[in-house]
Design a protein around this motif. Structure first.
Motif, PDB file in Angstrom:
ATOM      1  N   GLN A 314       1.370   5.590 -16.300  1.00  0.00           N
ATOM      2  CA  GLN A 314       1.628   6.787 -17.106  1.00  0.00           C
ATOM      3  C   GLN A 314       3.118   7.101 -17.087  1.00  0.00           C
ATOM      4  N   GLU A 315       3.634   7.504 -18.197  1.00  0.00           N
ATOM      5  CA  GLU A 315       5.058   7.755 -18.427  1.00  0.00           C
ATOM      6  C   GLU A 315       5.815   6.439 -18.263  1.00  0.00           C
ATOM      7  N   LEU A 316       7.122   6.467 -18.445  1.00  0.00           N
ATOM      8  CA  LEU A 316       7.928   5.244 -18.399  1.00  0.00           C
ATOM      9  C   LEU A 316       8.937   5.355 -17.275  1.00  0.00           C
ATOM     10  N   HIS A 317       9.180   4.242 -16.612  1.00  0.00           N
ATOM     11  CA  HIS A 317      10.026   4.272 -15.423  1.00  0.00           C
ATOM     12  C   HIS A 317      11.110   3.210 -15.509  1.00  0.00           C
ATOM     13  N   LEU A 318      12.351   3.639 -15.298  1.00  0.00           N
ATOM     14  CA  LEU A 318      13.486   2.717 -15.336  1.00  0.00           C
ATOM     15  C   LEU A 318      14.183   2.737 -13.973  1.00  0.00           C
ATOM     16  N   ALA A 319      15.124   1.812 -13.804  1.00  0.00           N
ATOM     17  CA  ALA A 319      15.792   1.711 -12.493  1.00  0.00           C
ATOM     18  C   ALA A 319      16.448   3.038 -12.088  1.00  0.00           C
ATOM     19  N   SER A 320      16.976   3.744 -13.075  1.00  0.00           N
ATOM     20  CA  SER A 320      17.641   5.024 -12.752  1.00  0.00           C
ATOM     21  C   SER A 320      16.644   6.077 -12.269  1.00  0.00           C
ATOM     22  N   ASP A 321      15.338   5.830 -12.475  1.00  0.00           N
ATOM     23  CA  ASP A 321      14.294   6.763 -12.017  1.00  0.00           C
ATOM     24  C   ASP A 321      13.792   6.407 -10.616  1.00  0.00           C
ATOM     25  N   GLN A 322      14.490   5.533  -9.905  1.00  0.00           N
ATOM     26  CA  GLN A 322      13.934   4.999  -8.662  1.00  0.00           C
ATOM     27  C   GLN A 322      13.559   6.101  -7.659  1.00  0.00           C
ATOM     28  N   SER A 323      14.352   7.161  -7.581  1.00  0.00           N
ATOM     29  CA  SER A 323      14.011   8.233  -6.623  1.00  0.00           C
ATOM     30  C   SER A 323      12.670   8.865  -7.005  1.00  0.00           C
ATOM     31  N   ALA A 324      12.449   9.064  -8.303  1.00  0.00           N
ATOM     32  CA  ALA A 324      11.177   9.641  -8.757  1.00  0.00           C
ATOM     33  C   ALA A 324      10.025   8.658  -8.571  1.00  0.00           C
ATOM     34  N   ILE A 325      10.286   7.396  -8.828  1.00  0.00           N
ATOM     35  CA  ILE A 325       9.243   6.371  -8.669  1.00  0.00           C
ATOM     36  C   ILE A 325       8.748   6.372  -7.221  1.00  0.00           C
ATOM     37  N   VAL A 326       9.696   6.391  -6.283  1.00  0.00           N
ATOM     38  CA  VAL A 326       9.309   6.330  -4.869  1.00  0.00           C
ATOM     39  C   VAL A 326       8.713   7.667  -4.413  1.00  0.00           C
ATOM     40  N   TYR A 327       9.202   8.771  -4.947  1.00  0.00           N
ATOM     41  CA  TYR A 327       8.584  10.086  -4.645  1.00  0.00           C
ATOM     42  C   TYR A 327       7.113  10.073  -5.055  1.00  0.00           C
ATOM     43  N   ARG A 328       6.810   9.581  -6.255  1.00  0.00           N
ATOM     44  CA  ARG A 328       5.418   9.516  -6.716  1.00  0.00           C
ATOM     45  C   ARG A 328       4.595   8.572  -5.831  1.00  0.00           C
ATOM     46  N   ARG A 329       5.196   7.434  -5.477  1.00  0.00           N
ATOM     47  CA  ARG A 329       4.487   6.463  -4.625  1.00  0.00           C
ATOM     48  C   ARG A 329       4.168   7.099  -3.263  1.00  0.00           C
ATOM     49  N   TRP A 330       5.119   7.849  -2.742  1.00  0.00           N
ATOM     50  CA  TRP A 330       4.939   8.522  -1.441  1.00  0.00           C
ATOM     51  C   TRP A 330       3.828   9.567  -1.522  1.00  0.00           C
ATOM     52  N   LEU A 331       3.824  10.361  -2.586  1.00  0.00           N
ATOM     53  CA  LEU A 331       2.776  11.379  -2.741  1.00  0.00           C
ATOM     54  C   LEU A 331       1.402  10.711  -2.817  1.00  0.00           C
ATOM     55  N   LYS A 332       1.350   9.580  -3.504  1.00  0.00           N
ATOM     56  CA  LYS A 332       0.080   8.862  -3.620  1.00  0.00           C
ATOM     57  C   LYS A 332      -0.361   8.353  -2.248  1.00  0.00           C
ATOM     58  N   ALA A 333       0.583   7.804  -1.491  1.00  0.00           N
ATOM     59  CA  ALA A 333       0.251   7.287  -0.155  1.00  0.00           C
ATOM     60  C   ALA A 333      -0.189   8.412   0.782  1.00  0.00           C
ATOM     61  N   LEU A 334       0.377   9.594   0.596  1.00  0.00           N
ATOM     62  CA  LEU A 334      -0.027  10.746   1.429  1.00  0.00           C
ATOM     63  C   LEU A 334      -1.433  11.229   1.063  1.00  0.00           C
ATOM     64  N   GLY A 335      -1.908  10.841  -0.120  1.00  0.00           N
ATOM     65  CA  GLY A 335      -3.215  11.324  -0.588  1.00  0.00           C
ATOM     66  C   GLY A 335      -3.136  12.747  -1.116  1.00  0.00           C
ATOM     67  N   LEU A 336      -1.960  13.120  -1.636  1.00  0.00           N
ATOM     68  CA  LEU A 336      -1.778  14.492  -2.139  1.00  0.00           C
ATOM     69  C   LEU A 336      -2.726  14.780  -3.296  1.00  0.00           C
ATOM     70  N   ARG A 337      -3.281  15.978  -3.318  1.00  0.00           N
ATOM     71  CA  ARG A 337      -4.147  16.414  -4.417  1.00  0.00           C
ATOM     72  C   ARG A 337      -3.509  17.535  -5.231  1.00  0.00           C
ATOM     73  N   PHE A 338      -2.637  18.296  -4.601  1.00  0.00           N
ATOM     74  CA  PHE A 338      -2.014  19.435  -5.289  1.00  0.00           C
ATOM     75  C   PHE A 338      -0.871  18.939  -6.168  1.00  0.00           C
ATOM     76  N   GLY A 339      -0.861  19.378  -7.429  1.00  0.00           N
ATOM     77  CA  GLY A 339       0.298  19.144  -8.285  1.00  0.00           C
ATOM     78  C   GLY A 339       0.446  17.734  -8.798  1.00  0.00           C
ATOM     79  N   VAL A 340      -0.627  16.937  -8.686  1.00  0.00           N
ATOM     80  CA  VAL A 340      -0.536  15.555  -9.155  1.00  0.00           C
ATOM     81  C   VAL A 340      -1.787  15.186  -9.939  1.00  0.00           C
ATOM     82  N   LEU A 341      -1.619  14.190 -10.810  1.00  0.00           N
ATOM     83  CA  LEU A 341      -2.770  13.563 -11.467  1.00  0.00           C
ATOM     84  C   LEU A 341      -2.956  12.210 -10.794  1.00  0.00           C
ATOM     85  N   PRO A 342      -4.111  11.972 -10.183  1.00  0.00           N
ATOM     86  CA  PRO A 342      -4.272  10.729  -9.428  1.00  0.00           C
ATOM     87  C   PRO A 342      -4.289   9.498 -10.347  1.00  0.00           C
TER      88      PRO A 342
END
Ligand code: FES
Ligand code: CO
Length: 342
Positions: A314-342
């Protein structure tokens, strides 16, 4: 850590976890007010956190955070009155001590109040000039901000910015530099120098760390000369992030923490610490910061879906988005439910 399975077409839909009950978010500390804003009012202050109504009041120096509902008839205790270290309900005058226990019922002055006449209370702490609340047994400390207590830095705290946006979108915006030339043109970026070199991002035990994130700024040091500056970013918690911008002598650090009123409503708190410009009036620096925040808010409020999509498709990710890409990956690994679409 559980992944929701997607192979249950023939079964009844899986019960979704209520994002407001996310244990990661409920067990974290949330800034709910700025100390200096409460000094003029001895009255209780209503607060909304994860769709719950709470109140904050000060019992002769001790902060108390309670459910904003009297046990007698469900009246908002935030309409009540503080008297010394007690809070008096506005409806029938029941008197509660700082631990939330009813100690006096005016209609029955001789009677010991029932043991059940207690208001649910929550953990509360004051740090960095903010009042922080946790809705369950705290799972960790208040996020670190070492520059705040460093005597070579001047600490400054913004007012709270209420936004109709999700906290995770606000944190991702804070970690994003490629918007600087467009949203903050002339202040933090220049469209003629919009390129972002690749930068390393990793997940550490303290959260996400992005280092040497470089962006061109038109006048980073007040000398009238544009140049590339380098930022370090950390996502310390799902709803708290940190940045530090270093040059030879000048350093500014910012902690952004987001209060989740709900998935659609947040308050942003910005704490800033600088080891320079000590002679510049604090209000001037805060106004500069506020101008930037006010440029980000319409962007945040426009984003759809409201929550952050964690599926990389979902959405598009480029190299300049790396901080956001890893933030999303981290939230997924944490199993976060608040504020995210799984
Ligand atoms: Fe609070 Fe009656 S509702 S005292
Ligand atoms: Co911005």
């Amino acid at each position: 850590m559980s992944e929701r399975s997607s192979d249950s077409i023939s079964q009844a839909p899986t019960a979704t976890v209520d994002p407001m009950q996310d244990p990661l978010i409920r067990g974290d500390w949330h800034a709910v007010a700025r100390r200096q804003d409460l000094e003029t009012t001895p009255q209780p202050v209503p607060i909304r956190l994860l769709e719950e109504d709470l109140l904050l009041w000060n019992a002769e120096g001790e902060w108390c955070c309670w459910a904003d509902r009297c046990v007698h008839r469900g009246t908002a205790l935030s309409l009540g009155t503080v008297k010394e270290s007690t809070l008096i309900c506005p409806y029938h005058g029941w008197v509660f001590d700082a631990q939330g226990r009813c100690i006096h019922i005016p209609a029955h002055p001789e009677q010991t109040p029932p043991r059940r006449a207690c208001i649910p209370t929550y953990a509360v702490q004051e740090r960095y000039g903010l009042i922080w609340v946790c809705l369950t047994e705290p799972q960790q400390q208040i996020p670190p901000f070492p520059e705040w207590g460093d005597p070579s830095f001047r600490p400054l705290s913004s007012r709270g910015y209420r936004v109709r946006a999700c906290g995770t979108r606000a944190i991702e915006n804070f970690l994003d530099v490629s918007h600087f030339p467009f949203v903050h043109e002339g202040i933090l970026g220049d469209p003629a120098h919009a390129g972002i070199p690749d930068y390393p991002v990793q997940i550490t035990p303290e959260g996400v760390l992005a280092e040497n994130v470089q962006v061109y700024q038109p006048d980073p040091y007040g000398t009238g000369v544009g140049e590339r500056v380098s930022y370090t970013y950390r996502a310390l918690r799902p709803l708290t992030a940190y940045l530090r911008k270093d040059s030879a002598e000048q350093c500014v650090a910012i902690l952004l923490t987001v209060t989740p009123h709900s998935e659609q409503e947040s308050t942003l708190w910005m704490l800033m610490a600088m080891n320079y410009a000590h002679d510049t009036p604090a209000q001037e620096l805060l106004d500069w910061q506020e101008a930037i925040v006010l440029q980000d808010i319409p962007i945040l409020e426009s984003q759809r879906p409201v929550q952050l999509p964690l599926d990389p498709q979902q959405e598009l990710h480029l190299a300049s988005d790396q901080s956001a890409i890893v933030y999303r990956r981290w939230l997924k690994a944490l199993g976060l439910r608040f504020g995210v679409l799984p």
